[in-house]
Design a protein around this motif. Structure first.
Motif, PDB file in Angstrom:
ATOM      1  N   ASP A  36     -49.461 -12.419   8.892  1.00  0.00           N
ATOM      2  CA  ASP A  36     -48.782 -11.443   9.743  1.00  0.00           C
ATOM      3  C   ASP A  36     -47.355 -11.184   9.289  1.00  0.00           C
ATOM      4  O   ASP A  36     -46.918 -10.036   9.257  1.00  0.00           O
ATOM      5  CB  ASP A  36     -48.772 -11.920  11.200  1.00  0.00           C
ATOM      6  CG  ASP A  36     -48.045 -10.949  12.100  1.00  0.00           C
ATOM      7  OD1 ASP A  36     -48.620  -9.890  12.411  1.00  0.00           O
ATOM      8  OD2 ASP A  36     -46.885 -11.235  12.475  1.00  0.00           O
ATOM      9  N   THR A  37     -46.625 -12.226   8.941  1.00  0.00           N
ATOM     10  CA  THR A  37     -45.196 -12.073   8.634  1.00  0.00           C
ATOM     11  C   THR A  37     -44.904 -11.869   7.153  1.00  0.00           C
ATOM     12  O   THR A  37     -43.770 -11.582   6.794  1.00  0.00           O
ATOM     13  CB  THR A  37     -44.413 -13.310   9.114  1.00  0.00           C
ATOM     14  OG1 THR A  37     -44.856 -14.449   8.376  1.00  0.00           O
ATOM     15  CG2 THR A  37     -44.567 -13.527  10.609  1.00  0.00           C
ATOM     16  N   LYS A  38     -45.902 -12.063   6.309  1.00  0.00           N
ATOM     17  CA  LYS A  38     -45.725 -12.006   4.846  1.00  0.00           C
ATOM     18  C   LYS A  38     -44.806 -13.124   4.365  1.00  0.00           C
ATOM     19  O   LYS A  38     -44.135 -13.014   3.341  1.00  0.00           O
ATOM     20  CB  LYS A  38     -45.180 -10.656   4.387  1.00  0.00           C
ATOM     21  CG  LYS A  38     -45.875  -9.443   4.947  1.00  0.00           C
ATOM     22  CD  LYS A  38     -47.080  -9.061   4.162  1.00  0.00           C
ATOM     23  CE  LYS A  38     -47.705  -7.748   4.597  1.00  0.00           C
ATOM     24  NZ  LYS A  38     -48.246  -7.719   5.929  1.00  0.00           N
ATOM     25  N   CYS A  39     -44.805 -14.214   5.112  1.00  0.00           N
ATOM     26  CA  CYS A  39     -44.004 -15.389   4.790  1.00  0.00           C
ATOM     27  C   CYS A  39     -44.457 -15.956   3.448  1.00  0.00           C
ATOM     28  O   CYS A  39     -45.650 -16.039   3.176  1.00  0.00           O
ATOM     29  CB  CYS A  39     -44.195 -16.418   5.902  1.00  0.00           C
ATOM     30  SG  CYS A  39     -43.522 -18.028   5.566  1.00  0.00           S
ATOM     31  N   LYS A  40     -43.508 -16.345   2.619  1.00  0.00           N
ATOM     32  CA  LYS A  40     -43.841 -16.857   1.289  1.00  0.00           C
ATOM     33  C   LYS A  40     -43.633 -18.361   1.156  1.00  0.00           C
ATOM     34  O   LYS A  40     -44.062 -18.959   0.180  1.00  0.00           O
ATOM     35  CB  LYS A  40     -43.011 -16.131   0.239  1.00  0.00           C
ATOM     36  CG  LYS A  40     -43.337 -14.640   0.179  1.00  0.00           C
ATOM     37  CD  LYS A  40     -42.518 -13.944  -0.866  1.00  0.00           C
ATOM     38  CE  LYS A  40     -42.841 -12.457  -0.882  1.00  0.00           C
ATOM     39  NZ  LYS A  40     -42.095 -11.754  -1.926  1.00  0.00           N
ATOM     40  N   ILE A  41     -42.951 -18.974   2.136  1.00  0.00           N
ATOM     41  CA  ILE A  41     -42.658 -20.404   2.073  1.00  0.00           C
ATOM     42  C   ILE A  41     -42.905 -21.020   3.443  1.00  0.00           C
ATOM     43  O   ILE A  41     -42.490 -20.473   4.462  1.00  0.00           O
ATOM     44  CB  ILE A  41     -41.192 -20.672   1.683  1.00  0.00           C
ATOM     45  CG1 ILE A  41     -40.852 -20.039   0.345  1.00  0.00           C
ATOM     46  CG2 ILE A  41     -40.908 -22.166   1.651  1.00  0.00           C
ATOM     47  CD1 ILE A  41     -39.381 -20.089   0.016  1.00  0.00           C
ATOM     48  N   ILE A  42     -43.558 -22.169   3.444  1.00  0.00           N
ATOM     49  CA  ILE A  42     -43.708 -22.955   4.665  1.00  0.00           C
ATOM     50  C   ILE A  42     -42.905 -24.231   4.470  1.00  0.00           C
ATOM     51  O   ILE A  42     -43.029 -24.908   3.451  1.00  0.00           O
ATOM     52  CB  ILE A  42     -45.186 -23.302   4.944  1.00  0.00           C
ATOM     53  CG1 ILE A  42     -45.938 -22.036   5.322  1.00  0.00           C
ATOM     54  CG2 ILE A  42     -45.301 -24.360   6.031  1.00  0.00           C
ATOM     55  CD1 ILE A  42     -47.407 -22.256   5.601  1.00  0.00           C
ATOM     56  N   CYS A  43     -42.075 -24.532   5.438  1.00  0.00           N
ATOM     57  CA  CYS A  43     -41.290 -25.759   5.424  1.00  0.00           C
ATOM     58  C   CYS A  43     -41.975 -26.729   6.371  1.00  0.00           C
ATOM     59  O   CYS A  43     -42.070 -26.473   7.569  1.00  0.00           O
ATOM     60  CB  CYS A  43     -39.872 -25.464   5.876  1.00  0.00           C
ATOM     61  SG  CYS A  43     -38.828 -26.923   5.885  1.00  0.00           S
ATOM     62  N   SER A  44     -42.489 -27.815   5.818  1.00  0.00           N
ATOM     63  CA  SER A  44     -43.232 -28.753   6.647  1.00  0.00           C
ATOM     64  C   SER A  44     -43.246 -30.133   6.009  1.00  0.00           C
ATOM     65  O   SER A  44     -43.259 -30.264   4.790  1.00  0.00           O
ATOM     66  CB  SER A  44     -44.673 -28.265   6.818  1.00  0.00           C
ATOM     67  OG  SER A  44     -45.429 -29.180   7.567  1.00  0.00           O
ATOM     68  N   GLU A  45     -43.262 -31.127   6.882  1.00  0.00           N
ATOM     69  CA  GLU A  45     -43.442 -32.500   6.422  1.00  0.00           C
ATOM     70  C   GLU A  45     -44.916 -32.885   6.457  1.00  0.00           C
ATOM     71  O   GLU A  45     -45.288 -33.955   6.012  1.00  0.00           O
ATOM     72  CB  GLU A  45     -42.615 -33.446   7.292  1.00  0.00           C
ATOM     73  CG  GLU A  45     -41.123 -33.223   7.154  1.00  0.00           C
ATOM     74  CD  GLU A  45     -40.308 -34.045   8.121  1.00  0.00           C
ATOM     75  OE1 GLU A  45     -40.836 -34.476   9.167  1.00  0.00           O
ATOM     76  OE2 GLU A  45     -39.122 -34.253   7.837  1.00  0.00           O
ATOM     77  N   ASP A  46     -45.756 -32.013   6.973  1.00  0.00           N
ATOM     78  CA  ASP A  46     -47.191 -32.264   7.100  1.00  0.00           C
ATOM     79  C   ASP A  46     -47.893 -31.866   5.798  1.00  0.00           C
ATOM     80  O   ASP A  46     -48.393 -30.757   5.664  1.00  0.00           O
ATOM     81  CB  ASP A  46     -47.758 -31.477   8.282  1.00  0.00           C
ATOM     82  CG  ASP A  46     -49.261 -31.672   8.442  1.00  0.00           C
ATOM     83  OD1 ASP A  46     -49.826 -32.590   7.803  1.00  0.00           O
ATOM     84  OD2 ASP A  46     -49.871 -30.905   9.206  1.00  0.00           O
TER      85      ASP A  46
END
Length: 128
Positions: free
Chosen positions: A58-68
């Protein structure tokens, strides 16, 4: 949004960044619809984050910031994305800071306005 309640330590920084127009919130109804489609494709009980690829689409996000890190192989699985879509990269530790560049920001969210020094200091204070 319910996921944010699980990580209260990040709420102040997200609130601050939103005030600085640095947070983009996707279309909730569209994300929910896409999430339902992803859930229909998923048959692995270990994948409990179908909202992540839905948000990315939906957002066209290119990076996920996660410790999972457990979610990475699922979220990067191309079967959850349209054919012309690139799955997101993961920012999991400070050595991934090279990902934080203008090229990884969707054109719809540009131009990027840099934060002032006092704003950056406040972010450091919030994160400390």
């Amino acid at each position: 949004m319910s996921e944010l309640s699980k990580i209260p330590k990040f709420i102040p920084i997200l609130r601050f960044l939103r005030e600085m127009n640095k947070v983009y919130i996707g279309n909730k109804e569209n994300i929910d619809r896409i999430q339902s489609e992803i859930e229909a494709l998923n048959h692995d009980p270990d994948f409990d984050d179908p909202h992540l690829p839905a948000i990315v689409i939906d957002t066209k996000c290119k990076i996920i910031c996660s410790e999972d890190k457990r979610s990475i192989p699922f979220v990067r699985d191309r079967k959850f994305y349209p054919n012309d879509f690139t799955p997101p990269m993961y920012f999991t530790k400070s050595s991934n800071k090279n990902l934080l560049c203008d090229e990884n920001i969707d054109d719809r969210l540009k131009p990027i306005c840099k934060l002032k020094k006092d704003q950056l200091l406040l972010i450091d204070k919030i994160l400390s």
